[in-house]
Scaffold this motif. Structure first.
Motif, mmCIF file in Angstrom:
data_model
loop_
_atom_site.group_PDB
_atom_site.id
_atom_site.type_symbol
_atom_site.label_atom_id
_atom_site.label_comp_id
_atom_site.label_asym_id
_atom_site.label_seq_id
_atom_site.Cartn_x
_atom_site.Cartn_y
_atom_site.Cartn_z
ATOM 1 N N MET A 423 0.825 -1.207 0.000
ATOM 2 C CA MET A 423 0.000 0.000 0.000
ATOM 3 C C MET A 423 0.859 1.258 0.000
ATOM 4 N N LEU A 424 1.984 1.214 0.729
ATOM 5 C CA LEU A 424 2.834 2.401 0.868
ATOM 6 C C LEU A 424 4.057 2.371 -0.051
ATOM 7 N N SER A 425 4.132 1.375 -0.931
ATOM 8 C CA SER A 425 5.327 1.239 -1.775
ATOM 9 C C SER A 425 5.515 2.431 -2.707
ATOM 10 N N THR A 426 4.413 3.059 -3.122
ATOM 11 C CA THR A 426 4.512 4.220 -4.021
ATOM 12 C C THR A 426 4.392 5.533 -3.235
ATOM 13 N N LEU A 427 4.777 5.510 -1.946
ATOM 14 C CA LEU A 427 4.601 6.688 -1.093
ATOM 15 C C LEU A 427 5.327 7.911 -1.639
ATOM 16 N N GLY A 428 6.452 7.719 -2.320
ATOM 17 C CA GLY A 428 7.189 8.854 -2.859
ATOM 18 C C GLY A 428 6.301 9.752 -3.695
ATOM 19 N N ILE A 429 5.532 9.174 -4.622
ATOM 20 C CA ILE A 429 4.674 9.990 -5.483
ATOM 21 C C ILE A 429 3.315 10.232 -4.843
ATOM 22 N N THR A 430 2.821 9.279 -4.045
ATOM 23 C CA THR A 430 1.533 9.483 -3.372
ATOM 24 C C THR A 430 1.608 10.671 -2.423
ATOM 25 N N LEU A 431 2.688 10.752 -1.665
ATOM 26 C CA LEU A 431 2.872 11.867 -0.744
ATOM 27 C C LEU A 431 3.107 13.176 -1.502
ATOM 28 N N ALA A 432 3.733 13.082 -2.668
ATOM 29 C CA ALA A 432 3.942 14.293 -3.482
ATOM 30 C C ALA A 432 2.607 14.899 -3.893
ATOM 31 N N THR A 433 1.633 14.044 -4.246
ATOM 32 C CA THR A 433 0.313 14.552 -4.646
ATOM 33 C C THR A 433 -0.440 15.128 -3.450
ATOM 34 N N ASP A 434 -0.064 14.718 -2.253
ATOM 35 C CA ASP A 434 -0.691 15.223 -1.035
ATOM 36 C C ASP A 434 -0.017 16.512 -0.566
ATOM 37 N N ALA A 435 1.311 16.489 -0.474
ATOM 38 C CA ALA A 435 2.063 17.615 0.099
ATOM 39 C C ALA A 435 2.053 18.847 -0.791
ATOM 40 N N TYR A 436 1.665 18.703 -2.051
ATOM 41 C CA TYR A 436 1.641 19.884 -2.922
ATOM 42 C C TYR A 436 0.475 20.803 -2.538
ATOM 43 N N GLY A 437 -0.576 20.241 -1.903
ATOM 44 C CA GLY A 437 -1.786 20.999 -1.571
ATOM 45 C C GLY A 437 -1.530 22.227 -0.710
ATOM 46 N N PRO A 438 -0.809 22.108 0.432
ATOM 47 C CA PRO A 438 -0.537 23.283 1.262
ATOM 48 C C PRO A 438 0.262 24.362 0.525
ATOM 49 N N VAL A 439 1.116 23.943 -0.413
ATOM 50 C CA VAL A 439 1.887 24.915 -1.197
ATOM 51 C C VAL A 439 0.942 25.712 -2.095
ATOM 52 N N ALA A 440 -0.015 25.008 -2.729
ATOM 53 C CA ALA A 440 -0.998 25.688 -3.572
ATOM 54 C C ALA A 440 -1.870 26.622 -2.732
ATOM 55 N N ASP A 441 -2.228 26.180 -1.518
ATOM 56 C CA ASP A 441 -3.028 27.007 -0.606
ATOM 57 C C ASP A 441 -2.270 28.287 -0.257
ATOM 58 N N ASN A 442 -0.998 28.143 0.095
ATOM 59 C CA ASN A 442 -0.150 29.306 0.380
ATOM 60 C C ASN A 442 -0.037 30.226 -0.838
ATOM 61 N N ALA A 443 0.086 29.616 -2.008
ATOM 62 C CA ALA A 443 0.230 30.403 -3.249
ATOM 63 C C ALA A 443 -0.993 31.284 -3.467
ATOM 64 N N GLY A 444 -2.180 30.738 -3.188
ATOM 65 C CA GLY A 444 -3.410 31.518 -3.319
ATOM 66 C C GLY A 444 -3.446 32.671 -2.330
ATOM 67 N N GLY A 445 -3.010 32.401 -1.084
ATOM 68 C CA GLY A 445 -2.967 33.453 -0.074
ATOM 69 C C GLY A 445 -2.025 34.578 -0.467
ATOM 70 N N ILE A 446 -0.869 34.213 -1.008
ATOM 71 C CA ILE A 446 0.109 35.225 -1.430
ATOM 72 C C ILE A 446 -0.449 36.048 -2.598
ATOM 73 N N ALA A 447 -1.133 35.363 -3.537
ATOM 74 C CA ALA A 447 -1.734 36.075 -4.680
ATOM 75 C C ALA A 447 -2.757 37.096 -4.200
ATOM 76 N N GLU A 448 -3.579 36.714 -3.221
ATOM 77 C CA GLU A 448 -4.601 37.615 -2.675
ATOM 78 C C GLU A 448 -3.965 38.808 -1.963
#
Length: 699
Positions: A423-448
């Motif tokens: 289940m966790l063997s592909t964690l490298g990319i699975t976590l990448a798809t998860d951890a990008y979210g807070p960066v996008a959230d921050n990006a929206g805040g900075i844009a505003e």
């Protein structure tokens, strides 16, 4: 060829790839001076918080090291345990710290990239997530490799079977350090981020009627800092612990399954192969300019599915090459876990994505007020627990039977443990798809805050909304693997106690019947412990958020010209309030994880502890799924309304949905994701302190 060498090779590849991505991000354009200034404030706040957190955590780890060292000198634990505890904690904390540092570099660069195109913004944010993902798997494999080779050398004079027992039982203990650090990082960061988020939303959006991330809101910087310390640093430490826990549990059970060194080798080699598969999959993540959730999701899924397909193909040759064709069932157990993880992720998406009925139903309920939003969101979360439980149940029975559990019970348990590795063997990319979210959230805040073109905010919002769904998917992976790993740890606990009884000639035999009062009481206490833990963390967020609400109201009232945009708010005061509130609760929640199994063990003995672990695993798994999915659905229901549905931004429906979102924030980002840590931490504490419990329990 000794395939065990693939583990350190995999670790090196993961860390080199993370370094490559990190350097690439640092060389990207950061943007205007205003964008740079806002990003700098977020960076300073995040660094200040982590410095204070690590000082407090460091004192706790020193105290635990001394305690474990004394117990080691007295013969209750291996003398390696205190050192393994420290390395587990250090690598777990370091994973989160590096992930946070890259995220605070990438947020402004994502904003600037979104001024050019959606695809460029996705690539920057995803690259930041990839650094987090590959740092976690890289350090996980590195820690495992270091301890394996040290212990293999130390016990080199022993026969192979005895050497493997000593290696695996000692390696297991560094998981306790990783779990403890993950608990501090996840809970502390979760309290910080959600206190700021809830306080900012309640006063800014609901009371003052100003937009999200409006620079006039004093809590807005604290909110953006929280995204990094909670959703990045906390999540990184959390999934590091999940990753090494899954590998360790299968290594330990390999011994009783009769697979010896070959059984230990399989999870390490599969994990190393997952690194390569994830690196390949990451190159396939790209999208066009259409901002629909379906298109963005397919872009991320493409990379995950390609990585999973590679694991399916290569794992066959790993299992047959190491164990032979007679153990082909182990291969199908790996596939079972991999499929279960994808299935849990898919249904997490169904219940949290605004493209589907459940989240739309929550948005529709906002037309009748905040009470119906909360009722509907809770019902969606509760209903969403059914499918993951069924999926995990099917995965457990399939893994058990196919691995040979009907003929050899212990081999079946190994199959369950190895399915968690799958289940966790592909964690490298699975976590990448998860951890990008807070960066996008921050990006929206900075844009505003920087007053950029509305099209930029539209693009960052699309990425942020997708991030809520992928975060729910990532939490599903973590929670599902936690359930499988916790089941394996219960088996490992029973094995370790029986081994201690045999080795030390102690008069004890397990009686795990449900009619045994010790087991029954343990079950109730375990079930209760997860709710008490969730209550403490939720209450901490509520208390801190109340302080933020009062502080924001005070500044709106007392700072002349603030609401007109002619004066700057005192951002630092809100950051300080959140930091102090988060630190205050940490020791309390750590004592639940470490103290509960010890108290139950001393009062009810090993049978009671087994009941405790079973009760905590059952209720913890279901409660964590419910909280994660309710929170994600509330958040995306709010965003669905902000897109212009049911009245759009500023409407009564929107205000009702914001209330639902503020309830869901600590559900999905504080209490929910930390529960999967607590159930594994209690299991590892039970194993590490097994001899102490056997010696001193009153039964």
């Amino acid at each position: 060829m000794d395939l065990m060498v693939l583990a350190p090779i995999g670790a090196a590849l993961a860390l080199i790839f993370a370094l490559y991505k990190g350097i690439k991000i640092s060389k990207m354009e950061e943007g205007t001076q205003e964008v740079k200034d806002i990003a700098k404030k977020i960076r300073i706040g995040a660094n200040a918080y982590l410095r204070r957190q690590y000082k407090g955590v460091g004192l706790f780890f020193i105290a635990m090291f001394i305690l474990l060292f004394v117990l080691g000198c007295m013969g209750y634990v291996s003398i390696f345990v205190p050192f393994a505890f420290i390395t587990g904690g250090v690598f777990s904390g370091l994973s989160g710290f590096i992930g946070m540092k890259i995220a605070t570099l990438a947020n402004s660069r994502t904003t600037t990239a979104c001024t050019k195109s959606l695809n460029k913004g996705l690539k920057v944010a995803f690259s930041s997530g990839a650094v987090m993902g590959f740092v976690v798997v890289g350090f996980g494999l590195l820690d495992l490799s270091i301890w394996y080779y040290i212990l293999d050398w130390y016990y080199r004079a022993l026969p192979v079977a005895e050497r493997v027992v000593n290696i695996t039982s000692t390696m297991l203990t560094f998981g306790m350090g990783a779990s403890t650090m993950a608990l501090f990082a996840r809970v502390g960061g979760g309290i910080f981020t959600k206190a700021a988020d809830v306080g900012a939303d309640l006063v800014g959006k609901v009371e003052a009627g100003i937009p999200e991330d409006d620079p006039r809101n004093p809590a807005v910087i604290a909110d953006n800092v929280g995204d990094n310390v909670g959703d990045v640093a906390g999540m990184g430490a959390d999934l590091y612990e999940s990753y090494v826990g899954a590998v360790l549990s299968s290594c330990v059970l390999a011994v009783s399954a009769g697979l010896s060194l070959s059984g230990v080798m399989i999870p390490l080699v599969v994990a190393a192969t997952g690194v390569i598969a994830s690196i390949i999959g990451s190159f396939f993540v790209k999208t066009g300019e259409e901002v629909s959730q379906k298109k963005l999701l397919s872009a991320l899924r493409r990379g995950v599915y390609i990585a999973a397909a590679l694991i399916v193909g290569v794992s066959y040759f790993i299992v047959t090459g190491v164990l032979g064709n007679e153990y082909i069932g182990i291969y199908f157990s790996i596939i079972s876990g991999l499929v279960a993880g994808i299935g849990i992720g898919f249904f997490a998406e169904y219940y949290t994505n605004s493209s589907y009925k459940p989240t739309k139903h929550i948005a529709e309920s906002s037309t009748t007020g905040s009470a119906t939003v909360i009722i509907t969101g809770l019902s969606v979360g509760m209903l969403s627990t059914a499918v993951p439980v069924i999926i995990v149940g099917i995965s457990v029975i399939v893994s058990f039977i196919l691995s040979g559990g009907m003929e050899n019970f212990n081999l079946g348990l190994y199959g369950i443990a190895i399915s968690a590795v799958g289940m966790l063997s592909t964690l490298g990319i699975t976590l990448a798809t998860d951890a990008y979210g807070p960066v996008a959230d921050n990006a929206g805040g900075i844009a505003e805050m920087a007053g950029l073109d509305p099209e930029v905010r539209k693009r960052t919002d699309a990425l942020d909304s997708l991030g809520n769904t992928t975060a729910a998917t990532g939490k599903g992976f973590a929670i599902g693997s936690a359930a499988l790993t916790a089941l394996a740890f219960i088996a490992a606990y029973k094995d370790s106690i029986e081994l201690l009884v045999q080795k030390n000639n102690i008069d004890f035999a397990f009686n795990l019947s449900l009619l045994n009062p010790q087991v029954l009481i343990g079950l109730f206490i375990g079930g209760m412990a997860t709710f008490v833990f969730a209550a403490f963390t939720m209450n901490a967020v509520g208390n801190a958020a109340s302080k933020i609400v009062l502080e924001v109201r005070r500044q709106f009232k007392e700072i002349t010209g603030l609401m007109e945009g002619k004066a700057e708010p005192d951002y630092a005061s809100c950051v300080d309030i959140c930091t102090k509130a988060a630190q205050k609760e940490l020791i309390k929640v750590a004592l639940i994880g470490i103290g509960t199994p010890l108290v139950v063990g001393l009062l009810l003995g090993p049978n009671g502890v087994a009941g405790l672990l079973a009760g905590a695993t059952t209720t913890g798994f279901i409660l964590a799924v419910m909280m994660a999915n309710s929170g994600g659905a509330w958040d995306n229901a709010k965003k669905y309304i902000e897109e212009g549905n049911f009245g759009g931004k500023g409407s009564d429906s929107h205000k009702a949905a914001v209330v639902g979102d503020t309830v869901g924030d600590p559900f999905k980002d504080t209490a929910g994701p930390a529960i999967n840590i607590i159930i594994k931490l209690m299991a590892m504490v039970s194993i590490v302190f097994g001899m102490f419990i056997l010696t001193w329990h009153i039964f």
